[in-house]
Design a protein around this motif. Sequence first.
Motif, PDB file in Angstrom:
ATOM      1  N   GLU A  43      50.367 -30.692 -13.809  1.00 48.08           N
ATOM      2  CA  GLU A  43      49.192 -30.592 -12.946  1.00 48.08           C
ATOM      3  C   GLU A  43      48.080 -29.791 -13.614  1.00 48.08           C
ATOM      4  O   GLU A  43      48.287 -28.674 -14.052  1.00 48.08           O
ATOM      5  CB  GLU A  43      49.619 -29.921 -11.641  1.00 48.08           C
ATOM      6  N   ASN A  44      46.900 -30.401 -13.699  1.00 45.64           N
ATOM      7  CA  ASN A  44      45.765 -29.722 -14.304  1.00 45.64           C
ATOM      8  C   ASN A  44      44.503 -30.083 -13.535  1.00 45.64           C
ATOM      9  O   ASN A  44      44.126 -31.242 -13.518  1.00 45.64           O
ATOM     10  CB  ASN A  44      45.620 -30.112 -15.773  1.00 45.64           C
ATOM     11  N   PRO A  45      43.840 -29.177 -12.912  1.00 45.27           N
ATOM     12  CA  PRO A  45      44.135 -27.759 -12.759  1.00 45.27           C
ATOM     13  C   PRO A  45      45.238 -27.542 -11.731  1.00 45.27           C
ATOM     14  O   PRO A  45      45.412 -28.347 -10.820  1.00 45.27           O
ATOM     15  CB  PRO A  45      42.818 -27.179 -12.248  1.00 45.27           C
ATOM     16  N   PRO A  46      45.997 -26.471 -11.884  1.00 46.01           N
ATOM     17  CA  PRO A  46      47.077 -26.191 -10.936  1.00 46.01           C
ATOM     18  C   PRO A  46      46.536 -25.906  -9.539  1.00 46.01           C
ATOM     19  O   PRO A  46      45.446 -25.380  -9.389  1.00 46.01           O
ATOM     20  CB  PRO A  46      47.763 -24.962 -11.515  1.00 46.01           C
ATOM     21  N   ARG A  47      47.298 -26.274  -8.529  1.00 47.90           N
ATOM     22  CA  ARG A  47      46.901 -26.051  -7.146  1.00 47.90           C
ATOM     23  C   ARG A  47      47.826 -25.041  -6.486  1.00 47.90           C
ATOM     24  O   ARG A  47      49.013 -25.002  -6.761  1.00 47.90           O
ATOM     25  CB  ARG A  47      46.997 -27.349  -6.343  1.00 47.90           C
ATOM     26  N   TRP A  48      47.244 -24.241  -5.612  1.00 53.68           N
ATOM     27  CA  TRP A  48      48.037 -23.255  -4.865  1.00 53.68           C
ATOM     28  C   TRP A  48      48.895 -23.936  -3.807  1.00 53.68           C
ATOM     29  O   TRP A  48      50.019 -23.531  -3.569  1.00 53.68           O
ATOM     30  CB  TRP A  48      47.132 -22.226  -4.207  1.00 53.68           C
ATOM     31  N   ILE A  49      48.334 -24.954  -3.152  1.00 55.07           N
ATOM     32  CA  ILE A  49      49.058 -25.633  -2.085  1.00 55.07           C
ATOM     33  C   ILE A  49      49.445 -27.027  -2.591  1.00 55.07           C
ATOM     34  O   ILE A  49      48.581 -27.833  -2.924  1.00 55.07           O
ATOM     35  CB  ILE A  49      48.185 -25.741  -0.817  1.00 55.07           C
ATOM     36  N   PRO A  50      50.752 -27.300  -2.678  1.00 58.07           N
ATOM     37  CA  PRO A  50      51.180 -28.592  -3.205  1.00 58.07           C
ATOM     38  C   PRO A  50      50.779 -29.741  -2.283  1.00 58.07           C
ATOM     39  O   PRO A  50      50.800 -29.610  -1.062  1.00 58.07           O
ATOM     40  CB  PRO A  50      52.700 -28.475  -3.285  1.00 58.07           C
ATOM     41  N   SER A  51      50.421 -30.882  -2.884  1.00 57.95           N
ATOM     42  CA  SER A  51      50.046 -32.042  -2.080  1.00 57.95           C
ATOM     43  C   SER A  51      51.277 -32.716  -1.485  1.00 57.95           C
ATOM     44  O   SER A  51      51.232 -33.226  -0.376  1.00 57.95           O
ATOM     45  CB  SER A  51      49.252 -33.038  -2.921  1.00 57.95           C
ATOM     46  N   ASP A  52      52.380 -32.726  -2.218  1.00 61.11           N
ATOM     47  CA  ASP A  52      53.635 -33.244  -1.668  1.00 61.11           C
ATOM     48  C   ASP A  52      54.715 -32.171  -1.827  1.00 61.11           C
ATOM     49  O   ASP A  52      55.095 -31.802  -2.925  1.00 61.11           O
ATOM     50  CB  ASP A  52      54.042 -34.560  -2.335  1.00 61.11           C
ATOM     51  N   ILE A  53      55.177 -31.679  -0.711  1.00 58.26           N
ATOM     52  CA  ILE A  53      56.157 -30.595  -0.693  1.00 58.26           C
ATOM     53  C   ILE A  53      57.564 -31.193  -0.761  1.00 58.26           C
ATOM     54  O   ILE A  53      57.875 -32.144  -0.059  1.00 58.26           O
ATOM     55  CB  ILE A  53      55.988 -29.741   0.568  1.00 58.26           C
ATOM     56  N   THR A  54      58.387 -30.613  -1.621  1.00 55.23           N
ATOM     57  CA  THR A  54      59.759 -31.078  -1.784  1.00 55.23           C
ATOM     58  C   THR A  54      60.698 -29.881  -1.946  1.00 55.23           C
ATOM     59  O   THR A  54      60.286 -28.821  -2.394  1.00 55.23           O
ATOM     60  CB  THR A  54      59.883 -32.013  -2.994  1.00 55.23           C
TER      61      THR A  54
END
Length: 82
Positions: A43-54
């Motif tokens: 992931e670039n740029p990294p995100r604080w809140i994931p778009s798909d949580i697993t």
Amino acid sequence: MKKSQIKRILLSVALWIFGLIWFSPILWMLSTSLKPTQTSMTENPPRWIPSDITLENYKLIFSSASGIDVTRGIINSLVVAV
């Protein structure tokens, strides 16, 4: 507003900011652990809140196929702590 109230509010805001900075690595680790493995690496740029949580990363470390007995380590830590 009194001078003491302003001081108290500024101190409170400063402590909240300090607390967020202090705990940001822990929050980052939690956030990254909830991302799919491939997403967290590319992931670039990294995100604080994931778009798909697993929870696949947690399933992996608690499975016997990982080769590390995490459950046993947690039990040992609890025994030593108590």
